[in-house]
Write a protein that holds these residues in place. Structure first.
Motif, PDB file in Angstrom:
ATOM      1  N   VAL A  51       0.832  -1.202   0.000  1.00  0.00           N
ATOM      2  CA  VAL A  51       0.000   0.000   0.000  1.00  0.00           C
ATOM      3  C   VAL A  51       0.864   1.248   0.000  1.00  0.00           C
ATOM      4  N   ASP A  52       0.564   2.139  -0.931  1.00  0.00           N
ATOM      5  CA  ASP A  52       1.226   3.445  -0.998  1.00  0.00           C
ATOM      6  C   ASP A  52       0.202   4.497  -0.594  1.00  0.00           C
ATOM      7  N   LEU A  53       0.340   5.063   0.609  1.00  0.00           N
ATOM      8  CA  LEU A  53      -0.591   6.072   1.106  1.00  0.00           C
ATOM      9  C   LEU A  53      -0.037   7.458   0.838  1.00  0.00           C
ATOM     10  N   MET A  54      -0.812   8.264   0.094  1.00  0.00           N
ATOM     11  CA  MET A  54      -0.392   9.617  -0.268  1.00  0.00           C
ATOM     12  C   MET A  54      -1.491  10.599   0.131  1.00  0.00           C
ATOM     13  N   ILE A  55      -1.197  11.451   1.108  1.00  0.00           N
ATOM     14  CA  ILE A  55      -2.149  12.459   1.585  1.00  0.00           C
ATOM     15  C   ILE A  55      -1.789  13.795   0.962  1.00  0.00           C
ATOM     16  N   PHE A  56      -2.721  14.373   0.186  1.00  0.00           N
ATOM     17  CA  PHE A  56      -2.391  15.645  -0.481  1.00  0.00           C
ATOM     18  C   PHE A  56      -3.015  16.825   0.247  1.00  0.00           C
ATOM     19  N   THR A  57      -2.279  17.931   0.239  1.00  0.00           N
ATOM     20  CA  THR A  57      -2.729  19.170   0.878  1.00  0.00           C
ATOM     21  C   THR A  57      -2.832  20.314  -0.120  1.00  0.00           C
ATOM     22  N   SER A  58      -2.577  20.042  -1.403  1.00  0.00           N
ATOM     23  CA  SER A  58      -2.632  21.090  -2.421  1.00  0.00           C
ATOM     24  C   SER A  58      -3.006  20.482  -3.764  1.00  0.00           C
ATOM     25  N   ASP A  59      -3.380  21.342  -4.710  1.00  0.00           N
ATOM     26  CA  ASP A  59      -3.712  20.887  -6.058  1.00  0.00           C
ATOM     27  C   ASP A  59      -2.520  20.198  -6.709  1.00  0.00           C
ATOM     28  N   ASP A  60      -1.334  20.780  -6.543  1.00  0.00           N
ATOM     29  CA  ASP A  60      -0.130  20.220  -7.162  1.00  0.00           C
ATOM     30  C   ASP A  60       0.178  18.831  -6.621  1.00  0.00           C
ATOM     31  N   GLU A  61       0.005  18.667  -5.304  1.00  0.00           N
ATOM     32  CA  GLU A  61       0.274  17.360  -4.710  1.00  0.00           C
ATOM     33  C   GLU A  61      -0.707  16.312  -5.215  1.00  0.00           C
ATOM     34  N   GLN A  62      -1.966  16.695  -5.332  1.00  0.00           N
ATOM     35  CA  GLN A  62      -2.953  15.741  -5.827  1.00  0.00           C
ATOM     36  C   GLN A  62      -2.599  15.278  -7.232  1.00  0.00           C
ATOM     37  N   LYS A  63      -2.289  16.210  -8.100  1.00  0.00           N
ATOM     38  CA  LYS A  63      -1.913  15.884  -9.482  1.00  0.00           C
ATOM     39  C   LYS A  63      -0.713  14.932  -9.507  1.00  0.00           C
ATOM     40  N   LYS A  64       0.299  15.270  -8.713  1.00  0.00           N
ATOM     41  CA  LYS A  64       1.531  14.472  -8.680  1.00  0.00           C
ATOM     42  C   LYS A  64       1.258  13.061  -8.171  1.00  0.00           C
ATOM     43  N   TYR A  65       0.436  12.936  -7.122  1.00  0.00           N
ATOM     44  CA  TYR A  65       0.209  11.629  -6.512  1.00  0.00           C
ATOM     45  C   TYR A  65      -0.611  10.709  -7.415  1.00  0.00           C
ATOM     46  N   VAL A  66      -1.605  11.267  -8.105  1.00  0.00           N
ATOM     47  CA  VAL A  66      -2.386  10.440  -9.021  1.00  0.00           C
ATOM     48  C   VAL A  66      -1.500   9.939 -10.157  1.00  0.00           C
ATOM     49  N   GLU A  67      -0.685  10.822 -10.707  1.00  0.00           N
ATOM     50  CA  GLU A  67       0.206  10.426 -11.796  1.00  0.00           C
ATOM     51  C   GLU A  67       1.251   9.426 -11.325  1.00  0.00           C
ATOM     52  N   LYS A  68       1.709   9.557 -10.075  1.00  0.00           N
ATOM     53  CA  LYS A  68       2.666   8.595  -9.515  1.00  0.00           C
ATOM     54  C   LYS A  68       2.035   7.211  -9.395  1.00  0.00           C
ATOM     55  N   ALA A  69       0.793   7.175  -8.937  1.00  0.00           N
ATOM     56  CA  ALA A  69       0.095   5.895  -8.801  1.00  0.00           C
ATOM     57  C   ALA A  69      -0.002   5.188 -10.145  1.00  0.00           C
ATOM     58  N   VAL A  70      -0.249   5.952 -11.204  1.00  0.00           N
ATOM     59  CA  VAL A  70      -0.354   5.375 -12.547  1.00  0.00           C
ATOM     60  C   VAL A  70       1.018   4.902 -13.033  1.00  0.00           C
ATOM     61  N   SER A  71       2.035   5.747 -12.883  1.00  0.00           N
ATOM     62  CA  SER A  71       3.381   5.384 -13.358  1.00  0.00           C
ATOM     63  C   SER A  71       3.961   4.208 -12.574  1.00  0.00           C
ATOM     64  N   ASP A  72       3.517   4.034 -11.314  1.00  0.00           N
ATOM     65  CA  ASP A  72       3.965   2.892 -10.504  1.00  0.00           C
ATOM     66  C   ASP A  72       3.189   1.618 -10.818  1.00  0.00           C
ATOM     67  N   HIS A  73       2.257   1.698 -11.761  1.00  0.00           N
ATOM     68  CA  HIS A  73       1.447   0.544 -12.194  1.00  0.00           C
ATOM     69  C   HIS A  73       0.665  -0.066 -11.028  1.00  0.00           C
ATOM     70  N   ALA A  74       0.011   0.799 -10.252  1.00  0.00           N
ATOM     71  CA  ALA A  74      -0.832   0.317  -9.165  1.00  0.00           C
ATOM     72  C   ALA A  74      -1.907  -0.611  -9.715  1.00  0.00           C
ATOM     73  N   ASP A  75      -2.279  -1.618  -8.934  1.00  0.00           N
ATOM     74  CA  ASP A  75      -3.348  -2.519  -9.339  1.00  0.00           C
ATOM     75  C   ASP A  75      -4.717  -1.915  -9.082  1.00  0.00           C
ATOM     76  N   CYS A  76      -4.760  -0.907  -8.210  1.00  0.00           N
ATOM     77  CA  CYS A  76      -6.009  -0.219  -7.912  1.00  0.00           C
ATOM     78  C   CYS A  76      -5.674   1.123  -7.274  1.00  0.00           C
ATOM     79  N   ILE A  77      -6.397   2.169  -7.652  1.00  0.00           N
ATOM     80  CA  ILE A  77      -6.251   3.493  -7.051  1.00  0.00           C
ATOM     81  C   ILE A  77      -7.532   3.802  -6.280  1.00  0.00           C
ATOM     82  N   VAL A  78      -7.375   4.187  -5.016  1.00  0.00           N
ATOM     83  CA  VAL A  78      -8.510   4.625  -4.206  1.00  0.00           C
ATOM     84  C   VAL A  78      -8.345   6.120  -3.976  1.00  0.00           C
ATOM     85  N   LEU A  79      -9.351   6.878  -4.354  1.00  0.00           N
ATOM     86  CA  LEU A  79      -9.248   8.333  -4.386  1.00  0.00           C
ATOM     87  C   LEU A  79     -10.293   8.968  -3.472  1.00  0.00           C
ATOM     88  N   ALA A  80      -9.862   9.895  -2.617  1.00  0.00           N
ATOM     89  CA  ALA A  80     -10.793  10.613  -1.731  1.00  0.00           C
ATOM     90  C   ALA A  80     -10.588  12.109  -1.866  1.00  0.00           C
TER      91      ALA A  80
END
Length: 338
Positions: A62-91
């Motif tokens: 599990v890779d837990l990424m808590i975002f506090t800004s727009d830039d962090e959210q963008k970066k974390y979603v793209e990281k999850a994709v580039s890391d080939h996650a089997d599932c992304i859970v988004l809140a």
């Protein structure tokens, strides 16, 4: 003796392999889950930590990424994709920050599960796990109806709405649930909004931010409630309610009935003190139990349980959803949760 020792070691190794494989799905590879969560409200970050712990116990990475800004959210979603996650859970968050990342997730067939906040204007979301948000609003409206004796013809009362962020589809459903209950009493003249801002768009509080709620409440008090009583405030969350309360400093009328949602520690204290009438409890444990079931199903390639396939249209698609049931906490049952 050596043969016996070797046999014991072989059995132990086999058991260990079986335990590891239990969380690895059909392919034998350990499943990788990316949790991309907003830092607000607090129950989301608490829920994310609980999710991480349980999924890891079940053998997943599990890779837990808590975002506090727009830039962090963008970066974390793209990281999850580039890391080939089997599932992304988004809140939480805003589609403008993560639209490109979610489109790439769909291209790579990575399932995306929305957690308690439906992402608008995208066809990349696979499933949604939340509480019944229209039901939350409906419960707020019925509580007001009962406590203010609206069915008995009481009133007129002055009411103001402080709805959730206009980037969150949950907020609109909550507002609609409340307004549908209260509309007959507006029609009869038992409820009045002196500001004229009783619709969702004009009452929405940007980013669910208590400071924005405080500023708006101060403006309403100054413009409309210097000599008139404010009887009811429909606040869509505890954080918004805190802002409303802070914004009532210049108000000298009788204290209004103020709603809330999340039932955090401060809200429970405010209920005990009479500053808030109630809060809606949405336990992370219940939400997480359902979310984990959906996660396990999608990474194993099976069909998860859902109980609503009609309500939650995000502007692009209707997202299959599992709805959990919330409850109201007020002075009458406060001792059950404190």
């Amino acid at each position: 003796m050596k043969r016996k020792a070797a046999l014991v070691l072989a059995i132990a190794f086999s058991v260990l392999c079986l335990l590891v494989m239990a969380g690895c799905g059909k392919s034998g590879q350990q499943k990788h889950i990316a949790l991309v969560f907003s830092h607000e409200p607090a129950r989301w970050t608490e829920g994310a930590q609980m999710l991480k712990e349980q999924l890891e116990k079940d053998g997943m990475a599990v890779d837990l990424m808590i975002f506090t800004s727009d830039d962090e959210q963008k970066k974390y979603v793209e990281k999850a994709v580039s890391d080939h996650a089997d599932c992304i859970v988004l809140a939480g968050g805003d589609i403008k920050n993560m639209g490109e990342g979610l489109a790439k997730a769909k291209e790579k067939n990575i399932p995306v599960i929305d957690y308690d906040s439906l992402t608008p204007d995208t066809d990349s979301v696979t499933y949604y796990v939340t509480f019944d948000n229209y039901g939350v609003g409906e419960a707020m409206g019925k509580y007001i109806e009962q406590k203010m004796n609206l069915r008995g013809g009481a009133g007129p009362f002055h009411i103001e709405f402080f709805s959730g962020s206009d980037t969150d589809s949950n907020a609109k459903l909550m507002y609609q649930g409340t307004y549908d209950v209260l509309k007959p009493y507006f029609d009869k003249g038992q409820l009045k909004t002196l500001s004229g801002q009783s619709d969702y768009a004009s009452s929405a509080i940007k980013n669910w931010d208590g400071k924005n709620a405080q500023k708006r409440m101060e403006e309403l008090v100054s413009a409309y409630y210097q000599s008139a009583n404010l009887d009811i405030v429909v606040a869509a969350s505890d954080g918004i309610a805190y802002g409303v309360i802070d914004g009532l400093v210049g108000y000298h009328g009788s204290w209004p009935l103020i709603t809330g949602q999340d039932a955090d520690k401060k809200a429970l204290d405010y209920i005990a003190q009479g500053k808030m009438a109630f809060s809606i409890q949405k336990p992370s444990l219940i939400l997480n139990q359902k979310c984990i079931r959906v996660i396990k199903a999608v990474v194993d390639g099976s069909q998860p349980e859902i109980n609503d396939d009609k309500t939650y249209n995000n502007g692009k698609v209707t997202v299959p959803t599992y709805l959990c049931i919330p409850r109201i906490i007020d002075k009458e049952n406060l001792s059950e949760v404190q």
